[in-house]
Write an enzyme that holds these catalytic residues in place. Structure first.
Site, mmCIF file in Angstrom:
data_model
loop_
_atom_site.group_PDB
_atom_site.id
_atom_site.type_symbol
_atom_site.label_atom_id
_atom_site.label_comp_id
_atom_site.label_asym_id
_atom_site.label_seq_id
_atom_site.Cartn_x
_atom_site.Cartn_y
_atom_site.Cartn_z
ATOM 1 N N GLU A 63 31.771 37.380 33.470
ATOM 2 C CA GLU A 63 32.834 36.512 33.283
ATOM 3 C C GLU A 63 33.130 35.576 34.323
ATOM 4 O O GLU A 63 33.623 34.339 33.920
ATOM 5 C CB GLU A 63 34.286 37.693 33.596
ATOM 6 C CG GLU A 63 34.570 38.739 32.627
ATOM 7 C CD GLU A 63 33.880 39.897 32.529
ATOM 8 O OE1 GLU A 63 33.091 39.919 33.527
ATOM 9 O OE2 GLU A 63 33.785 40.654 31.623
ATOM 10 N N HIS A 132 41.735 49.056 33.700
ATOM 11 C CA HIS A 132 41.561 48.099 32.167
ATOM 12 C C HIS A 132 43.233 48.169 31.733
ATOM 13 O O HIS A 132 43.239 47.539 30.750
ATOM 14 C CB HIS A 132 41.024 49.144 31.022
ATOM 15 C CG HIS A 132 39.281 49.016 31.432
ATOM 16 N ND1 HIS A 132 38.889 49.153 32.389
ATOM 17 C CD2 HIS A 132 38.461 48.821 30.573
ATOM 18 C CE1 HIS A 132 37.581 49.255 32.446
ATOM 19 N NE2 HIS A 132 37.231 49.084 31.054
#
Lengths: 330, 388
Positions: A63, A132
């Site tokens: 990322e 998450h």
């Protein structure tokens, strides 16, 4: 109003991206599994087939690398759409997305902008546990230079995504995995855009204003329905964007209802909800019959167990309780 | 041209690196005019940095200030090997790169003084030099953060050339980093992506042996052979003597040519030494004065000066006049910066967003409360500022 067709939320986003990519070759999509896998949540389904691997680009799980790379590309003049499989994963890209994208224009004295869209799933609801389940708007709304879009319907998602791609500033576009399968009427054609900073009144009412954005808007609608049976009339305002914030629409509604309940999926401390509350207390001090009430995600890490997660999130029951309390009907 | 960058004197071998191949020896010498121009740039950067240190001590420059003294040959040689349209991005020790790229010493100094005539209107400062006209994409303050940006610039040039214009990739991006950035995750992710996507980007590590006060041995594995970092990502690596301008120029020419031709990334271990501290507040207690003295014997400006004199490319008188001219230029830059106005307070609110409320090209009407909006609390970029 033009003709509409009923499509899923995920396809509304896909249509917006595809239309903009047909319109402008500088637009490309990049992220993990966006191409050959058709998107981890199938948002980019079919896009590789149409645009090919040069414009729909799979990245490794990296990322910080691909977010920073896309920002560099945006500085040079491309208009990347970057998919984070989950906004939770954007945290490892915090430096590029918070230190580079939103500050480049300012730091360079207006020389280099950053026309980029970061998008992906935001928020809990699928028993994914703490790592998450981030609602990153709580963190990111603190940062000037970013625009934050959190749509609640397929039609808004499409129109706002198109605006986001055409925007010359960095836009953080937050989708809810829980909403991706939701169907809704979306105008046909590629010319419908929504301006940022324009709230939408989803339901009119006279006793209490409910202000929210994203998935909890639907909880607000359910709560309003239930409260109507008790004789409490709620007005539901969907903010659609957090930055810019359409505080004026909330203000006008509160002047009518004299009560405000904010429903915010992020944690309460230093959140968009606390910002709205502060601004409304300042603007509507003499109009309020009660202090502003807030329904947030509980101030704990996201749990795994189904029942705990439901209790953790804003839900219809909590909203009803808050409205009853705010309107002295508790 | 002896320099102490080889293993001959281990006590002062701060890099501990493998020997550096020599490339300039058998290459044609560039023409005298070019050599004189490079000499002027070297001297200009040195003089500029000396005056920066003075201005910092006079409290004319605030914040952090990292001077480039000792590394001048790297910026001058690398930029000379590029074309003007090749993007360049760097870290926070960036004054030398900005000047070598063509930013005026006035704009650079005024930026450090925090004045409106600075390259970024006084909003960036020493660590954040940007120059659109000269394709300088910053000046970045976070160690290693510019490496993914460098990959992205290369991605964009290649995309523009190949996808939008259906041509051949024609530009290379030069991304400078310090040896400290070798230990950041962003660097490794950038190399992996560049290798994977065949991006025409050259990562030039200005390996001055120290990341702040930590010598490279203490912070980096395989510090004797940094090429191993690149080879792991399938990227070709080169070692260049950064204390010698001709070595930098010829070495980089080869790297740039190959990168442009093959559209593949490259990695350069550019061995050099910074004579001053990491920043203005660094007393340099982590190294000896002896070590510094040895490196000063291999000063890149002295070495180059001797070379061009030997070549007959410049006379002693010409050297004197270059030095005089440069001193005058930098003195003028300081005066200019000092006389440049501070930014108006209203500037605080400019350049936060290009379009504070987005583009109003929408055709759908808001369902209710349409039209009326609050005035935005921030304003758009000033009129006249170029849009991308």
């Amino acid at each position: 109003m033009s003709a509409t067709q009923e499509i899923e939320f995920r396809d509304a986003i896909r249509d917006a991206m595809s239309e903009e990519m047909r319109r402008d070759k500088r637009v490309m999509l990049i992220g993990e599994e966006v191409a050959e896998y058709n998107g981890a949540y199938k948002v980019s389904r079919g896009m590789l087939d149409e645009f090919g691997p040069r414009r729909v680009i799979d990245t490794p799980i990296s990322e910080s690398g691909f977010a920073g790379m896309a920002i560099g590309a945006a500085m040079l003049g491309l208009r990347p759409v970057v998919e984070f499989m989950s906004w939770s994963f954007s945290l490892v890209a915090a430096d590029p997305i918070l230190n580079n994208a939103p500050k480049m224009l300012f730091m360079s004295g207006g020389q280099f902008g950053c026309p980029i869209v970061f998008r992906g799933n935001d928020g809990a609801g699928g028993q994914l546990g703490s790592t998450h389940s981030w609602c990153v708007e709580g963190l990111f709304s603190n940062v000037p230079g970013i625009k934050i879009v959190i749509p609640s319907t397929p039609a808004d998602a499409k129109a706002l995504m198109k605006t986001a791609i055409r925007d010359d500033d960095p836009v953080f576009f937050m989708e809810s995995e829980r909403l991706l399968g939701m169907k809704g009427d979306v105008p046909v054609g590629d010319d419908v855009l929504l301006k940022f900073g324009q709230a939408c009144v989803r339901r009119t009412g006279t006793d209490c204003t409910l202000a929210s954005w994203g998935r909890p808007v639907h909880f607000c609608m359910e709560a309003a329905e239930e409260l109507a049976k008790e004789g409490i009339s709620c007005e539901v305002i969907d903010l659609r964007t957090i930055r810019p914030l359409d505080i004026g629409s909330i203000e006008r509604s509160v002047r009518k209802t004299s009560n405000l309940v904010i429903v915010d999926q992020s944690w309460s401390f230093g959140s968009p909800g606390s910002e709205v509350a502060a601004q409304i207390h300042q603007r509507c001090f003499d109009d309020l019959d009660n202090h502003v009430h807030r329904v947030h995600t509980e101030d704990v890490p996201a749990p795994y167990a189904f029942n705990l997660e439901q209790e953790y999130l804003p839900n219809t029951r909590k909203i009803c309780e808050a409205v009853r309390s705010a309107t002295y009907n508790a | 041209m002896p320099t102490p960058t080889t293993n001959e004197n281990s006590a002062h071998d701060v890099h501990g690196g493998l020997p550096i191949p020599r490339r300039a020896t058998n290459r044609p010498v560039p023409n005298a005019e070019l050599l004189r121009g490079w000499y002027r740039e070297l001297v200009l950067i040195r003089e500029f940095e000396i005056r920066c240190m003075q201005a910092y001590q006079d409290k004319k420059i605030g914040g952090f200030c990292h001077v480039y003294i000792g590394q001048e040959a790297v910026a001058v040689g690398c930029v000379a090997a590029l074309k003007p349209q090749d993007p360049l991005v760097t870290a926070y020790r960036d004054h030398g790169h900005a000047l070598a790229r063509g930013m005026t010493s006035r704009a650079c100094m005024a930026e450090m003084f925090g004045r409106v005539d600075g390259c970024a209107k006084g909003k960036g400062g020493s660590m954040h030099m940007f120059d659109r006209e000269h394709n300088l994409f910053g000046g970045h303050g976070i160690v290693g953060a510019q490496t993914p940006l460098g990959a992205g610039l290369a991605f964009a040039t290649k995309y523009e050339d190949e996808v939008i214009n259906n041509g051949k990739s024609s530009r290379v991006t030069l991304c400078f980093l310090g040896d400290g950035a070798l230990n950041q995750g962003a660097f490794h992710e950038a190399l992996n992506l560049a290798g994977l996507m065949n991006l025409p980007v050259i990562f030039v590590v200005e390996n001055n042996g120290y990341s702040m006060g930590t010598s490279i041995h203490r912070g980096t594995t395989q510090s004797h052979d940094l090429s191993s970092k690149a080879l792991g990502y399938g990227i070709d690596a080169t070692v260049i003597d950064g204390m010698n301008l001709l070595e930098v120029y010829h070495g980089m020419k080869d790297v740039v040519e190959k990168c442009r031709e093959k559209s593949r990334p490259a990695f350069v271990d550019m061995r050099c030494y910074r004579y001053k501290g990491h920043s203005m507040s660094d007393p340099r207690k982590y190294r000896t004065r002896d070590e510094e003295a040895i490196w000063e014997q291999g000063d890149p400006i002295g070495t180059f000066e001797k070379f061009i004199l030997d070549q007959g490319a410049i006379t002693h008188d010409q050297i004197k006049s270059v030095q005089k001219e440069v001193k005058a230029e930098v003195r003028d830059a300081v005066e200019f910066a000092d006389n440049s106005p501070v930014p108006p307070l209203s500037d605080l609110y400019h350049d936060v967003y290009r379009e504070p409320w987005g583009r109003y090209t929408g055709t759908s009407e808001p369902l209710m409360y349409g039209g009326a909006m609050n005035p935005p609390t921030f304003r758009a970029t000033r009129e006249g500022d170029g849009l991308i």
